[in-house]
Design a protein around this motif. Sequence first.
Motif, PDB file in Angstrom:
ATOM      1  N   HIS A 129     -57.805 -64.248   6.610  1.00 12.57           N
ATOM      2  CA  HIS A 129     -59.021 -63.544   5.816  1.00 12.57           C
ATOM      3  C   HIS A 129     -58.681 -62.099   6.279  1.00 12.57           C
ATOM      4  O   HIS A 129     -58.000 -61.501   7.043  1.00 12.57           O
TER       5      HIS A 129
ATOM      6  N   HIS B 236     -55.002 -61.091   7.138  1.00  8.73           N
ATOM      7  CA  HIS B 236     -54.312 -61.525   8.384  1.00  8.73           C
ATOM      8  C   HIS B 236     -54.413 -63.019   8.681  1.00  8.73           C
ATOM      9  O   HIS B 236     -55.476 -63.519   8.309  1.00  8.73           O
TER      10      HIS B 236
ATOM     11  N   HIS C  66     -53.904 -65.700  12.307  1.00 13.10           N
ATOM     12  CA  HIS C  66     -54.037 -65.333  13.589  1.00 13.10           C
ATOM     13  C   HIS C  66     -52.923 -66.242  14.399  1.00 13.10           C
ATOM     14  O   HIS C  66     -53.006 -66.918  15.470  1.00 13.10           O
TER      15      HIS C  66
ATOM     16  N   GLY D 150     -58.925 -59.306  14.900  1.00 10.62           N
ATOM     17  CA  GLY D 150     -60.224 -59.152  14.037  1.00 10.62           C
ATOM     18  C   GLY D 150     -60.468 -60.543  13.279  1.00 10.62           C
ATOM     19  O   GLY D 150     -59.713 -61.568  13.691  1.00 10.62           O
TER      20      GLY D 150
HETATM   21 FE   LIG Z   1     -59.146 -62.709  11.907  1.00 11.47          FE
END
Ligand SMILES: [Fe+2]
Length: 167
Positions: A111, A66, A68, A167
Motif C-alpha cells: 500500500h 511499499h 512490510h 508507514g
Molecule cells: Fe505500510
Amino acid sequence: MLLHAPTPLSLADLTALTRDVADEVRAGRHLVQVDPERRWYRLLRSDSYVDVWLISWATEQTAELHDHAGSIGALTVVSGSLVEQRWVGDGLRSRQLRTGRSLGFPLGHVHDVGNPAAAPAVSVHAYSPPLTAMSYYAVEPGSVEKGPRLRRTRSVLVESGSSEGVG
Ligand SMILES: [Fe+2]
C-alpha cells in the motif's frame, strides 16, 4: 532468532495496540512534530515482538507504495485523515482513513499511505515482528489480458530507531 520467528501478535492485537497508543497521543503523552520538508516519525516502543511508531504527515507527504517484508502491521489515525491506496491484484484501490479509523495489514499487503488534505495528520503504526525491511513498488501497465502489475523497484533495510519510509 526471535526477529525471524512467526509473530505471536495477531492483527487484532496490533490494531488494539495502535488504538491504545493513539489514545496516549491524544492525551498529550507523546510529543508530535510536523515537518513540512519530510515525514516526521518517532519510534515509541520497541522490543523483540513489536515496534510502535508515531508518524506525522504534512500536506502531500506520502509513504510511497511499499510492503512490510515479513511483518504484519496496523495503524490508527490519531488526527486529520489519510488516504490509503492498496494493491488489490489488478490495480490500486483507494480508501480514506478518517480520525479514529484503524486498519490492519496482513503479510503481503502492499500500500501507499498519504495525506492529501490541507491539515496535517498524525497516525500510530505497529509492526510485528519489528519492521526489518520494506520493498517499494511501481505499478506497470502490463498486458491487456492481465492488466496492471507490480514491479519491485527497491528494497531497504529498516535500521532500529530510524526509517526511510516507515508507514
Ligand atoms: Fe505500510
